[in-house]
Design a protein around this motif. Sequence first.
Motif, PDB file in Angstrom:
ATOM      1  N   TRP A 133       1.409   6.976  -6.795  1.00 17.18           N
ATOM      2  CA  TRP A 133       0.304   7.891  -7.083  1.00 17.18           C
ATOM      3  C   TRP A 133       0.713   9.327  -6.761  1.00 17.18           C
ATOM      4  O   TRP A 133       0.525  10.243  -7.561  1.00 17.18           O
ATOM      5  N   GLU A 134       1.299   9.532  -5.595  1.00 17.60           N
ATOM      6  CA  GLU A 134       1.656  10.880  -5.154  1.00 17.60           C
ATOM      7  C   GLU A 134       2.855  11.457  -5.901  1.00 17.60           C
ATOM      8  O   GLU A 134       2.848  12.633  -6.261  1.00 17.60           O
ATOM      9  N   LYS A 174       0.779   3.992  -3.024  1.00 14.11           N
ATOM     10  CA  LYS A 174       0.453   5.382  -2.690  1.00 14.11           C
ATOM     11  C   LYS A 174       1.585   6.319  -3.122  1.00 14.11           C
ATOM     12  O   LYS A 174       1.340   7.405  -3.652  1.00 14.11           O
ATOM     13  N   LYS A 175       2.825   5.885  -2.938  1.00 10.92           N
ATOM     14  CA  LYS A 175       3.974   6.698  -3.354  1.00 10.92           C
ATOM     15  C   LYS A 175       3.979   6.890  -4.883  1.00 10.92           C
ATOM     16  O   LYS A 175       4.249   7.988  -5.366  1.00 10.92           O
ATOM     17  N   PHE A 222      -8.968   3.295  -4.316  1.00  8.10           N
ATOM     18  CA  PHE A 222      -8.785   4.651  -3.799  1.00  8.10           C
ATOM     19  C   PHE A 222      -9.098   4.715  -2.309  1.00  8.10           C
ATOM     20  O   PHE A 222      -8.452   5.416  -1.560  1.00  8.10           O
ATOM     21  N   GLN A 256      -4.835   5.192   4.102  1.00  8.26           N
ATOM     22  CA  GLN A 256      -3.499   4.699   4.493  1.00  8.26           C
ATOM     23  C   GLN A 256      -2.753   5.748   5.276  1.00  8.26           C
ATOM     24  O   GLN A 256      -2.712   6.877   5.023  1.00  8.26           O
ATOM     25  N   LEU A 299      -6.124   3.565  -0.380  1.00  7.16           N
ATOM     26  CA  LEU A 299      -5.008   4.516  -0.409  1.00  7.16           C
ATOM     27  C   LEU A 299      -5.306   5.768   0.402  1.00  7.16           C
ATOM     28  O   LEU A 299      -4.421   6.301   1.064  1.00  7.16           O
ATOM     29  N   LEU A 300      -6.519   6.238   0.340  1.00  9.67           N
ATOM     30  CA  LEU A 300      -6.873   7.452   1.058  1.00  9.67           C
ATOM     31  C   LEU A 300      -6.892   7.233   2.566  1.00  9.67           C
ATOM     32  O   LEU A 300      -6.676   8.161   3.331  1.00  9.67           O
ATOM     33  N   LEU A 305       0.826  -1.214   0.000  1.00  8.99           N
ATOM     34  CA  LEU A 305       0.000   0.000   0.000  1.00  8.99           C
ATOM     35  C   LEU A 305       0.861   1.265   0.000  1.00  8.99           C
ATOM     36  O   LEU A 305       0.557   2.226  -0.708  1.00  8.99           O
ATOM     37  N   PHE A 344      -1.671   5.844 -11.145  1.00 11.90           N
ATOM     38  CA  PHE A 344      -2.443   5.051 -10.205  1.00 11.90           C
ATOM     39  C   PHE A 344      -2.326   3.572 -10.519  1.00 11.90           C
ATOM     40  O   PHE A 344      -2.566   3.138 -11.638  1.00 11.90           O
TER      41      PHE A 344
END
Length: 159
Positions: free
Chosen positions: A109-110, A106-107, A153, A159, A156-157, A102, A115
């Motif tokens: 994505w950011e 997430k990394k 999502f 996390q 991830l949100l 996760l 994604f």
Amino acid sequence: GNEDVLASAYVDVVKEIDLYEKSSNIKFDTIVCAVGTGSTYAGLLKGLKENRMSKEVLGYTIARSLESAVDSVEKYGIDTNSINILDVALCGGYGEISTELLVFVKKMWEKEGIFFDPVYSGKALWGFSKTHENCCLNKKVLFIHTGSQPLAFDLLLNQ
């Protein structure tokens, strides 16, 4: 039940890869993908053989044991010696995820704006990053992103 159609589609994807390579003067050394049913992976290998293209195809099983993943590819008539599948990103099976996975997704994505779901394609990219961290500096790698799940999502949100 749609695995044969999907495998055939990825035979055609190899033709598109070949056209892209010729038009852009880029030649990929390795193709990386997730392995669930085995149809994407088998289609890529069949397409490379039919088009007489030589590339490594590296798969990461995201759903089943290594032995079962290899068996799922062999059912398409693929020779065992040409199968290169790893199980480092399995996390216990399909739909199973880890905190480390996760964090990686997430990394991506950011920092990269790409994604990846933590259930399928994200697992494969995470596996590739674990096994090939510094090895591909002089290689051209094509990662086949086969899609993502919108529900990821939420994971991830939170996390």
